[in-house]
Design a protein around this motif. Structure first.
Motif, short mmCIF file in Angstrom:
data_model
loop_
_atom_site.label_atom_id
_atom_site.label_comp_id
_atom_site.label_asym_id
_atom_site.label_seq_id
_atom_site.Cartn_x
_atom_site.Cartn_y
_atom_site.Cartn_z
N GLU A 183 -5.88 -6.39 -1.05
CA GLU A 183 -5.74 -7.07 0.23
C GLU A 183 -4.71 -8.20 0.16
N LEU A 184 -4.68 -8.92 -0.95
CA LEU A 184 -3.68 -9.96 -1.14
C LEU A 184 -2.27 -9.38 -1.20
N LEU A 185 -2.13 -8.27 -1.93
CA LEU A 185 -0.81 -7.64 -2.05
C LEU A 185 -0.32 -7.12 -0.71
N ALA A 186 -1.22 -6.53 0.06
CA ALA A 186 -0.83 -5.97 1.36
C ALA A 186 -0.52 -7.06 2.37
N ILE A 220 0.02 -0.54 1.04
CA ILE A 220 -1.26 0.07 0.67
C ILE A 220 -1.91 0.61 1.94
N ALA A 221 -2.25 1.90 1.94
CA ALA A 221 -2.76 2.54 3.15
C ALA A 221 -4.02 1.86 3.67
N GLU A 222 -4.94 1.52 2.76
CA GLU A 222 -6.18 0.85 3.18
C GLU A 222 -6.55 -0.19 2.13
N PRO A 223 -6.14 -1.45 2.34
CA PRO A 223 -6.39 -2.49 1.33
C PRO A 223 -7.80 -3.06 1.33
N VAL A 224 -8.56 -2.85 2.39
CA VAL A 224 -9.91 -3.42 2.46
C VAL A 224 -10.83 -2.65 1.53
N LYS A 237 -13.37 0.10 2.60
CA LYS A 237 -12.80 1.23 3.33
C LYS A 237 -11.87 2.06 2.46
N ALA A 238 -11.46 1.49 1.33
CA ALA A 238 -10.43 2.14 0.51
C ALA A 238 -10.88 3.51 0.00
N GLU A 281 -5.86 13.44 4.35
CA GLU A 281 -4.86 14.43 3.95
C GLU A 281 -3.87 13.77 2.98
N GLY A 282 -3.67 14.39 1.85
CA GLY A 282 -2.78 13.83 0.84
C GLY A 282 -3.48 12.99 -0.20
N GLY A 283 -4.77 12.66 0.04
CA GLY A 283 -5.54 11.94 -0.95
C GLY A 283 -5.26 10.45 -0.98
N LEU A 284 -5.57 9.82 -2.11
CA LEU A 284 -5.50 8.37 -2.25
C LEU A 284 -4.52 8.00 -3.35
N ASP A 285 -3.62 7.08 -3.04
CA ASP A 285 -2.66 6.56 -4.02
C ASP A 285 -3.08 5.14 -4.40
N TYR A 286 -3.35 4.92 -5.67
CA TYR A 286 -3.77 3.60 -6.12
C TYR A 286 -2.64 2.60 -5.93
#
Length: 305
Positions: free
Chosen positions: A155-158, A165-169, A172-173, A180-185
């Protein structure tokens, strides 16, 4: 950050105390003649103070105190703070402060780090239960410290560094794994590109379960290691080589770990009450302290998974 500043101050103060004791210990064995002493005093602008200090020191030595003990007490009086606070034994700080007499169970002797003499329900009266609780607390404290860092970092980085970051919370991450496409750390597919919740579960069970099995039962890192503080290969920097430093580090670990466990509880409550992450909650509170706080949001529930 007040907490970080406090930790730095304690560390520096502790170094000052240790340095003073080592310096005085190194000098205590050196002898000079009366003529040399008078020559030193004649060239000193604080000769009277040195004479008085020497007389006081001489009286303290005759009373049974050693030179290093005197140096430590003088340095502690000068700098004060937590550097000179007793963390172990009967003279340690207790949970009721000056009103703790009679409120500390006999089995809480101050042998272990973080023991403030509080066990009003007698949960640790049995030695085996006490040992199990200590181990459980330390392990949970370490996970909580890692967890709080993991909750706020994305959350700080975003928010402040513009990292995509698609979902920093934090709460919810995890749902991104089903997108679709999955999760990228950390928004970087080259780090970890997760597309299967079953694969993640299997990796966590194997890696975390294996690490815990080795910690409890011994493994390639060494046999017969302490279950809480194994040392050896688990301390490559040798931070615990000095016994006094090790004792202090264990106190710092459990104190910060307890704070982290409370922080994680706060993150959960904030998530349910506001539906936002801890960094966003903090930013809104700083912008409007009287309008956005725990009291104004106590009855609100805006959680959206």
């Amino acid at each position: 950050n007040g907490k970080v500043a406090s930790g730095v101050a304690i560390s520096r103060s502790g170094s000052m105390v240790n340095s003073a004791v080592r310096g005085v210990s190194a000098l205590s064995g050196k002898k000079i003649s009366a003529e040399q002493g008078r020559a030193i005093l004649s060239h000193s602008p604080k000769a009277n103070l040195l004479v008085k200090t020497g007389a006081i020191t001489n009286k303290l030595v005759k009373s049974g105190m050693s030179i290093p003990e005197i140096a430590q007490q003088v340095t502690c009086q000068k700098i004060g703070g937590a550097a000179c606070q007793e963390w172990y034994g009967p003279d340690r700080a207790l949970w009721l402060g000056p009103f703790s007499e009679g409120a500390v169970p006999s089995y809480l002797t101050g042998e272990f780090p973080g023991d403030y003499g509080w066990d009003t329900q007698g949960l640790s009266a049995d030695p085996n239960t006490f040992a199990a609780y200590r181990e459980t607390e330390v392990i949970h404290a370490r996970w909580a410290m890692l967890g709080t860092l993991g909750c706020v970092t994305p959350e700080l980085l975003a928010k402040y560094s513009g990292v995509p970051i698609a979902e920093p919370v934090w709460f919810k991450a995890g749902s991104q794994i089903f997108a679709e496409g999955g999760l990228d750390y950390l928004g970087n597919p080259s780090l970890v590109h997760a597309q299967s919740i079953l694969a993640i579960l299997a990796c966590q069970v194997i890696l975390m379960g294996g690490a815990e099995a080795y910690r409890v039962n011994g493994g390639p890192a060494g046999e017969g290691l302490d279950a809480i503080n194994p040392g050896g290969a688990f301390d490559p920097l040798g931070l615990a080589d000095d016994p006094d430093t090790f004792a202090e580090l264990k106190v710092k670990e459990i104190k910060n770990g307890r704070l982290a466990m409370f922080s994680m509880l706060g993150f959960y409550v904030q998530a349910i009450s506001t539906g936002k992450g801890p960094v966003e909650n903090w930013a809104e509170h700083i912008a409007d302290p009287s309008g956005v706080n725990g009291l104004t949001l106590a009855t609100a529930t805006k959680f959206t998974p």
